[in-house]
Structure formats: structure tokens, C-alpha cells
Design an enzyme around this catalytic site. Structure first.
Site: not given
Length: 218
Positions: A34, A36, A7, A65, A67, A32, A136, A174
Site C-alpha cells: 500500500d 499512500m 499486506s 496499490h 493511493m 500487497h 475496497m 482488501d
């Protein structure tokens, strides 16, 4: 073999492209990413422009991913930026359905995820439409948290569904993943281990990635 997805949330953002390239050379199966938005989770990370900028540094699939609130608004942007798979949260409600449809319609792999406090039954409405379940093992939105073992039955639940109905489905986990917790997750049925802090603090993550691939999850 178990897949390993470093990640980049825990990488050195001042040399992000190099970090992505190094992770792939070390044996990473996926990268990966993330995303946000400061609303769905408190922190803010990166957007489609950054994903596009680093796309050329690795050929490994980009596992994005989201979020974020109303993820369906941004599926197209991340698809165009080079995402190969996009995962959205069950906690996003009806908008998660719209996002999954759009992801699949664009020919990408669609994923669904849920936070530790969300019942595993929340996955049921999505399982027949996704290629990936991301469990998660920490609360989404922050790096460096400790692993929460209550995720293990959720991994087993998703694996049981996959074996019965969708053999190609990946079950990813994760949060707080290290050598010990990674093996626990693989034993529970995870086929993909996502890790940030633990891998990126190593001078050379290649030996650790090679070890994890031998865990044999799924």
C-alpha cells in the site's frame, strides 16, 4: 484456489525484508504493498526506494496499490522498483486512464480500485483495459478497519463481468479480511484476498493462508 496477498502495511517495518520473506514462505501468492501520499489519503507509507529494497526478499509478485494523487507520475518509478502489478483508484479521474495506459505499456498488470462509497458503475470505463479489479471493503488509507459488507455486490459485479468478458481478470478485495469475511468475499466471487492486521498478528500465518486458499473464490 483463492490467492492470498498479505499486506505489508501491517508488518513490522523495522524488519520489512524479513516480513516479506516470511509471508512468501508461509504460502503468500502475492505481496500487497500500500502506497499512500498524505494527500489522496491522510497517511504516508512507502515509496519506490523501499519497494526496490525489499524486492530481493521474495519472488512472489508485488501487488502495488497506489493511493496517491496523479498516480501516472509514479508508474515508471514503481515499475523500475520491481512492481509486477499496479492498481490505481477510479477516484483519481482522468489521470487513472493515463496511469493504466502506462502500466500496460510497460508490460505490467494494471488494476483499478474504488472506495466503498464510490458507485460500482465507476468501474465500467476501465474494465476492458485492466487485469485486476480491487474492491475496497474499507476506506482506503488506514489499516485495521472493520469490514463493510456493502462491498459484496461490487465483488459479484466484477466477477460477472470477468466471467462474461475477461476470464483471466482477478477480482481482489482488501480491508477487514479475516476467516469469516474472507469466505464471504470468496463466495461472492473474489479470487484474491488481501489481509494485513489479521495475518500479521499470527505467530505463523501459514495454516491460515492454507485454509483461505481452499475457499475457492472466482
Amino acid at each position: 484456489m483463492t490467492k492470498v496477498a498479505p499486506s505489508i502495511l501491517s508488518s513490522d517495518f523495522s524488519r520489512l525484508g524479513e516480513e516479506v520473506s516470511s509471508a512468501e514462505k508461509a504460502g503468500a501468492d502475492w505481496i500487497h504493498i500500500d502506497v499512500m501520499d498524505g494527500v489522496f489519503v491522510p497517511n504516508i507509507t512507502i515509496g519506490p526506494a523501499v519497494v526496490s529494497a525489499i524486492r530481493g526478499f521474495a519472488s512472489a509478485p508485488f501487488d502495488v496499490h497506489l493511493m496517491i494523487e496523479r498516480p501516472s507520475r509514479y508508474v515508471g518509478a514503481f515499475a523500475d522498483a520491481g512492481a509486477d502489478m499496479i492498481t490505481v483508484h477510479a477516484e483519481a479521474g482522468d489521470d487513472a486512464d493515463a496511469a493504466i495506459r502506462d502500466i500496460s505499456d510497460r508490460g505490467l498488470k494494471a488494476g483499478i480500485t474504488l472506495n466503498p462509497g464510490t458507485p460500482v458503475s465507476s468501474l465500467d470505463r476501465y474494465l476492458d483495459r485492466v487485469d485486476l479489479v480491487l474492491v475496497m471493503s474499507v476506506q482506503a488509507g488506514f489499516g485495521g478497519q472493520s469490514f463493510r459488507s456493502e462491498c459484496l455486490p461490487k465483488i459479484a459485479y466484477a466477477r460477472e463481468y470477468a466471467e462474461a468478458h475477461s476470464p483471466g481478470m482477478e477480482v481482489s478485495v482488501d480491508g477487514g479480511i479475516n476467516r469469516e469475511t474472507g469466505r464471504m468475499c470468496a463466495d461472492a466471487g473474489a479470487s484474491v484476498l488481501v489481509a494485513g492486521s489479521y495475518l500479521f498478528k499470527l505467530g505463523d500465518m501459514a495454516p491460515e493462508i492454507a485454509l483461505w486458499k481452499g475457499f475457492g473464490g472466482g
